[in-house]
Every structure is written in C-alpha cells, then in structure tokens.
Design an enzyme around this catalytic site. Sequence first.
Site, short mmCIF file in Angstrom:
data_model
loop_
_atom_site.label_atom_id
_atom_site.label_comp_id
_atom_site.label_asym_id
_atom_site.label_seq_id
_atom_site.Cartn_x
_atom_site.Cartn_y
_atom_site.Cartn_z
N ALA A 85 -2.93 -1.21 -4.12
CA ALA A 85 -3.13 -2.73 -3.50
C ALA A 85 -4.71 -2.78 -3.26
O ALA A 85 -5.06 -1.91 -3.27
CB ALA A 85 -2.68 -3.12 -2.26
N HIS A 508 -2.08 12.40 5.93
CA HIS A 508 -3.62 12.82 6.19
C HIS A 508 -4.19 13.63 5.06
O HIS A 508 -4.56 14.39 5.59
CB HIS A 508 -3.70 12.95 7.87
CG HIS A 508 -3.60 11.82 8.51
ND1 HIS A 508 -3.87 11.90 10.03
CD2 HIS A 508 -3.39 10.34 8.58
CE1 HIS A 508 -3.82 11.08 10.59
NE2 HIS A 508 -3.41 9.88 9.82
P1 FAD Z 1 -6.86 4.59 -0.80
O1 FAD Z 1 -7.22 3.55 0.36
O2 FAD Z 1 -5.61 5.06 -0.91
O3 FAD Z 1 -7.54 3.96 -1.87
C1 FAD Z 1 -7.27 4.34 -3.40
C2 FAD Z 1 -7.18 3.24 -4.19
O4 FAD Z 1 -7.35 3.75 -5.70
C3 FAD Z 1 -5.73 2.38 -4.02
O5 FAD Z 1 -6.15 0.97 -4.21
C4 FAD Z 1 -4.96 2.68 -5.34
O6 FAD Z 1 -4.21 1.87 -5.75
C5 FAD Z 1 -6.32 2.81 -6.31
N1 FAD Z 1 -5.95 3.81 -7.52
C6 FAD Z 1 -5.51 5.02 -7.74
N2 FAD Z 1 -5.36 5.44 -8.65
C7 FAD Z 1 -6.04 4.47 -9.58
C8 FAD Z 1 -6.07 4.40 -11.04
N3 FAD Z 1 -5.56 5.74 -11.87
N4 FAD Z 1 -6.61 3.30 -11.37
C9 FAD Z 1 -7.02 2.39 -10.56
N5 FAD Z 1 -6.69 2.29 -9.43
C10 FAD Z 1 -6.16 3.58 -8.64
N6 FAD Z 1 -5.33 6.29 8.92
C11 FAD Z 1 -5.90 5.74 9.90
O7 FAD Z 1 -7.07 5.71 10.19
N7 FAD Z 1 -5.15 5.07 10.91
C12 FAD Z 1 -3.74 5.17 10.84
O8 FAD Z 1 -2.95 4.38 11.70
C13 FAD Z 1 -3.16 5.59 9.53
N8 FAD Z 1 -1.68 5.32 9.46
C14 FAD Z 1 -1.46 5.97 8.00
C15 FAD Z 1 -0.11 5.39 7.82
C16 FAD Z 1 0.31 5.60 6.46
C17 FAD Z 1 1.72 5.57 6.29
C18 FAD Z 1 -0.38 6.33 5.24
C19 FAD Z 1 -0.07 6.51 4.16
C20 FAD Z 1 -1.84 6.89 5.63
C21 FAD Z 1 -2.17 6.41 7.18
N9 FAD Z 1 -3.77 6.66 7.47
C22 FAD Z 1 -3.99 6.17 8.65
C23 FAD Z 1 -4.55 7.31 6.52
C24 FAD Z 1 -5.29 6.31 5.83
O9 FAD Z 1 -4.98 5.08 5.62
C25 FAD Z 1 -5.83 6.87 4.38
O10 FAD Z 1 -6.38 8.23 4.53
C26 FAD Z 1 -7.00 6.04 3.76
O11 FAD Z 1 -6.50 4.87 3.77
C27 FAD Z 1 -7.32 6.72 2.55
O12 FAD Z 1 -8.41 5.89 1.89
P2 FAD Z 1 -9.03 6.39 0.41
O13 FAD Z 1 -10.13 5.55 0.26
O14 FAD Z 1 -9.13 7.84 0.51
O15 FAD Z 1 -8.03 6.10 -0.48
#
Ligand code: FAD
Length: 571
Positions: A85, A508
Amino acid sequence: TKETAYDYVVVGGGTSGLVVAKRLSEDLSVSVLVIEAGDSVFNNVNVTNPNGYGLAFGTEIDYAYQTVNQTYGGGLIQTMRAGKALGGTSTINGMAYTRAEISQIDAWEQVGNDGWNWDSLFPYYLKSEHFQVPDEERTVAAHLPFDKELHGLNGPLKTGWNYEQTNSSLTSTINSTFKAIGVPYNPDVNGGNMVGFSLYPFTTDSTLHVREDAARAYYFPYQNQTNLKVLLNTKANKITWSQNSKQNAATAEGVEITSSDGTTSVVKANKEVILSAGSLASPLLLELSGIGNPAVLSKYDIETVVDLPTVGENLQDQMNNGLSFNAANGFSLADKTSYIAYPSVSHIYGNETLLVAENIKASLPEYAAQVAAVNGNVTRASDLLEFFQMQWDLIFTSQVPIAEVLVYIVNGVWTTEYWALLPFARGSIHIGSDSTANAVINPNYFMLDWDLQEQAQTARFIRKMYATAPLAGMVLDETRPGLDTVSAAADDAEWAAWLKSAYRSNFHPVGTAAMMPKEKGGVVDANLKVYGTSNVRVIDASVMPFQVCGHLVSTLYAIAERAADLIKKSA
Ligand code: FAD
C-alpha cells in the site's frame, strides 16, 4: 501524456521511500517519481482504525510472504507480513514507536559506517517526529512516561498515546510487579536507554483517532506538489543500465515497470534510482537487476552486472511467542492498554549472568562458523565473529535489553507476547524465479543455542512476573502453554518443543542489503550507495547492519531523513 524521465526514481512508496521522496522534492527544481505496487489506503478502515491491529492481515494489502521450512524452527513455514500500500508496512503494523539503544546505533559506526552513530541519528529521529504532548491531567492520571526534550515537536510524523492508554488502570500494578523482580521504571523509552518498564507512544493521530502511517505523514499533505509524482498499482521489475556506465561503476538508466493495465515500460532516472521496497523486496530487485551472487543469478539467466554475493544475506529477524493466564474475578478486564518492559540480561538471568556470558563468549567462534557454513561461506566466519563479538558486548557489557515483554488483556485473558531481541541467527532471501514471486526466504529461526536459550529463559521470567505480587493476585491458572505442556521446572529442551511449535515471525526483518564496508560483506556504503554502482541506493530496513532493540519504524524514518540529507549534499 506520460512523463518518462525524473531526476530521482524511488521504488516503493512505503515507510522509508515516502520520507526520501518528500524530502528530495522540497527542492522544487527537482522531480521525483515514486513507484508503488499497492494502492492508496487513506480510506481503508483496516488501516485507519487505531485499535485495528491485525485487521489487514490476509487482505489484499498484506504480502504475507512465506518462508521456507525452518530447519531449526520446528520445520514450520512462517508468514512474514509486509504492507502492499502507499505507506508500506506502516499501514498494517502495530504502531509502536520505540527507538534503539545508544550503544547499538554507535555499533554501526564501529563496524565501519562513518558518520552513523547515535549522536548523528538522534536529530533525525526528532526531525521526523511530531510528538503530540498529552494534557497534564491525563499524563498524571495514566503515568504517561515522557521527556519532552527527547521528542520532535515539528516533524511530519504524529506520535503520542491513544485514548485507551490515557485511560489505563494497571500501570501502577504492573510497574510494582516489575520493580519487585528488579526491572526499574523508565521515564522515557525513546532516549536511547531502553531498559525498564514503560508505556510506549504510538504512531497515531491523537486528535483524529486514526493510525499515522507514512502516507499520512509524508505524502498526503504534499500530494499537490507537481514535482512529486506517485504511480500507484505499479510494479517495478528491475533496474535498467546505461550503455555509458562509468568505468568500474554501473550506472542506472531507469527502472522497468509494469503498470496496472499490464503494460511494461521504462521510466528514466536523470540522477538516481533509490530502492525502498523493504528488506524482503529490495534485495530481490538488486538480483533481478544483475547485482548479487553470480551463482544465484545464473540460475535464472540473469547477467551479472555487479558481482556482490552478499546481496540478500545477513537477514535478521526475531521469534515471537506468547504466554497467557486467566484473570482472577474478571479483574480489570476493561483495560485496553499494552504495557511493555525491556529487561536486560541481568534481569532475566540474575545470578547466572556471568556464567552465561562466559559460555556464550566461548560459543561465538562456533556460531560464526555455523552461520558461514549454512550460507556456503558467502558471509565469512571471521567477519561474522567480529559482528557477534560486538553483539555480545551489547548484551553483556552495555546491557541493552534482551527481550521485549508486552502485557495486555484480551477477551478476559492476560496475554504476554514477547520476543528475545538479539538472536545470533542469520538467514537469507534470494530470488526463486525471474521475478519477485517465489522468493526463497529463510530467517533460520532458532538456529543457534543462544537464540533458543534467550527465548526459553524469557518465558521463565514471564512466569516469575505473573507469580509476583501485586500481579499474582490478579491472575489464575496459566492457559498458554499451561503447566501440562511445559512443566514448572522445564529445562531448555522441554521449552524448545513448545516454543518451536508456537512461534511466529516478529516481523522485524533487517540486514538484507547491509550497510557495511564491502570487505566485511556490505552491500551499500555509508552513503547507502550500492557497491559497484554510481547512482543506485537502497534506503529501507534492508540497510540496517544489525537488529535494534526497539520496533523498527522510528529508526527507519530517522535513517531515511538522514539519507535524504546525504543525497541532497551529494547532488
Ligand atoms: P515498507 O514500509 O514495507 O515499504 C516497502 C514498499 O515497497 C511497500 O509499499 C511495497 O508495496 C513496495 N514495493 C515492494 N516491492 C515493490 C515493487 N517491486 N514495485 C513497487 N513497489 C514495491 N514497527 C514498528 O516500529 N512498530 C510496530 O508496532 C511494528 N509492528 C509491526 C507489525 C507487523 C505486522 C509488521 C509486518 C511489521 C511491524 N513493524 C513494526 C515493522 C515495521 O513496520 C517495518 O519494519 C517497516 O514499516 C518497514 O519499512 P520499509 O521502508 O523497510 O518497507
């Protein structure tokens, strides 16, 4: 008409990607494109409901990635959730806002990442944050723990307490119980000293009572800016390379995308391509673009552009288990708060700590050898040993927390979720086809002795907590696992049988494109640039070299804020 060239192309409009895109677009002469596979979830009640944790699981906005059978983890396949999303995983997560320990961010610099330490990151935690200071009456009534000096008041991301927390009734009870077993009160968990009992803030809009996700913080308020464009429902397939790459450095020309109508095209990047697809997608995109281990790439006929075998290695996650107890006389069942404690190794092991420290220290060379052997020596035992010694120091010398213990009441049952924070296991993620589908994800849960010991000893610690006054007077029998399943005097082997049948991913995952010197197995340098490229960066949970004790988003927002400044400086 479709514009096909932008200065910066950001792949993934998630937690980190939207920070980078927003900050880069503050220079109105610069154009920024965000490619996001998911849709807007601004009006999705499974997202906006601030008490709706879990509602989005299994829906179309949850990738629900599957691991391979966990050899050391009961043979189980685990689901690793991630948000599909605008806003990424911040739209489905537990909203907890807790940072890290000072010493563990400092370890990033010690391992060779110049400029990455607590003092340099702290201002970026504040820059990203808009802490909503609760009114005094509520603060006092609910014992909300905060020190205003440790929070940002003007950043985009709203943090604070939700309504339920400001009406909590059990803070004193749980605080006294933890005190009785040696765990002190922590007046603010976000100042780099996390040990203790506390009530953490959430990423929440306390006025509107909706979840604060990355899109609400970093995109929607700026969506009318013409130099910031988002392509929703659009999947990035791979980076395309320029024919005129500089010598010794591959230069990205752009990104191949597939739009919602199924058509495939290339968007060009005049300056840089930034991968922010998350720790379970960015390493796959590197491999699909020809950056990785030639032995992996050749299986799918991908030509090697940069030979970088550690892409996808160093995967670190935690295991989550739960203990439950029936409540006495319906005691305090109306309470809807989650309480947390971060005990240190001394809290959990007491008098045994020194002995455990010696045993684990003696085991480190063997742990390093085991991890290297399992990945075919793609990461070297000598490097792993250095990392493991640093982690040992964090655990036993700095005494950072080694577990998060989360207490709440659900459906009349006292529930405690917990996870040992610092297992030594390392896993990997690699492509399993010529697209991001069918990835081979292996966190190696419970791989090393310590990983199991830490998880078992924390369970014993939780039993002790429930047997300690005043909490002891509010609970009846243990329902999960229950003394029939794991006896009161259970040894590690007895605990292991249950722990390995009842755990889940703690969601995580970090480290899959680790920021470290190349010779130590790093994938990106201290400017988050991918080795062997002139204009490709990774900015998301993949780059964190080591796990942190807090939940991830606060640190990811800070990393992305700092990374945006590094890019601006280099431009
Ligand atoms: P993401 O936020 O996952 O962003 C990646 C984005 O890339 C997504 O929007 C995805 O759709 C997009 N994407 C992927 N592949 C492609 C592609 N090929 N083409 C185009 N777009 C693509 N952390 C906390 O701090 N507090 C919490 O309470 C917590 N609870 C959690 C509960 C759950 C169920 C989960 C799953 C995680 C939780 N975490 C929590 C961890 C934290 O939310 C994540 O580590 C963090 O949001 C990851 O951020 P990111 O920028 O690495 O990736």
